[in-house]
Scaffold this active site. Structure first.
Site, PDB file in Angstrom:
ATOM      1  N   ASP A 129    -110.209  46.250  46.267  1.00 56.62           N
ATOM      2  CA  ASP A 129    -110.902  44.965  46.322  1.00 56.62           C
ATOM      3  C   ASP A 129    -109.868  43.845  46.474  1.00 56.62           C
ATOM      4  OD1 ASP A 129    -109.753  44.607  43.799  1.00 56.62           O
ATOM      5  OD2 ASP A 129    -111.631  44.904  42.719  1.00 56.62           O
ATOM      6  N   PHE A 130    -110.298  42.631  46.307  1.00 62.17           N
ATOM      7  CA  PHE A 130    -109.400  41.486  46.512  1.00 62.17           C
ATOM      8  C   PHE A 130    -108.221  41.466  45.546  1.00 62.17           C
ATOM      9  CE2 PHE A 130    -112.264  40.072  43.254  1.00 62.17           C
ATOM     10  CZ  PHE A 130    -111.486  39.273  42.437  1.00 62.17           C
TER      11      PHE A 130
END
Length: 131
Positions: free
Chosen positions: A11-12
């Site tokens: 994810d980020f």
């Protein structure tokens, strides 16, 4: 079953996205069947459309993997009932357990629960985890 973490799994924050672990564990369940020489496609074709569906899952996220980690998915049968069985799974980085889960799967045919065939019961009897 070894799995390398790729960019698409993260994810980020550059950590493995929680849903990616579900995919990793799905592969682990498939590989468990292959390890006892049962292919899901053969179950479906040779046993009148038999399939396993996830009925319930309990997940404990204990740590985070990052890109390029090599993880190991360990899967073992924990309990077997008429039409369902519970599998325990761990996603590990080395000796560290990052995710632990219990997954109840149900045997179904044409959308209805059916008893797990005896030949499958014999090869999937509950066991202890293998490293």
């Amino acid at each position: 079953m070894p799995i390398r973490v790729y960019y698409e799994d993260t994810d980020f924050s550059a950590r493995v996205y929680h849903a990616s672990y579900l995919r990793f564990m799905e592969r682990g369940r498939t590989e468990l069947l292959r390890a006892v020489e049962v292919a899901q496609s053969d179950l479906h074709a040779e046993m009148g459309g038999l399939a396993f569906v996830v009925r319930k899952m309990t997940i404990d996220f204990r740590g985070a993997a990052v890109m390029d980690d090599v993880l190991t998915v360990v899967t073992w049968p924990k309990e077997m009932r008429g039409a369902s069985m519970t599998l325990s799974q761990e996603v590990r980085r080395g000796d560290e357990v990052l995710v632990a889960a219990d997954v109840m799967v149900a045997a179904v045919r044409e959308g209805r629960a059916v008893r797990i065939p005896d030949e499958l019961r014999a090869v999937l009897a509950p066991t202890v985890p293998q490293d």
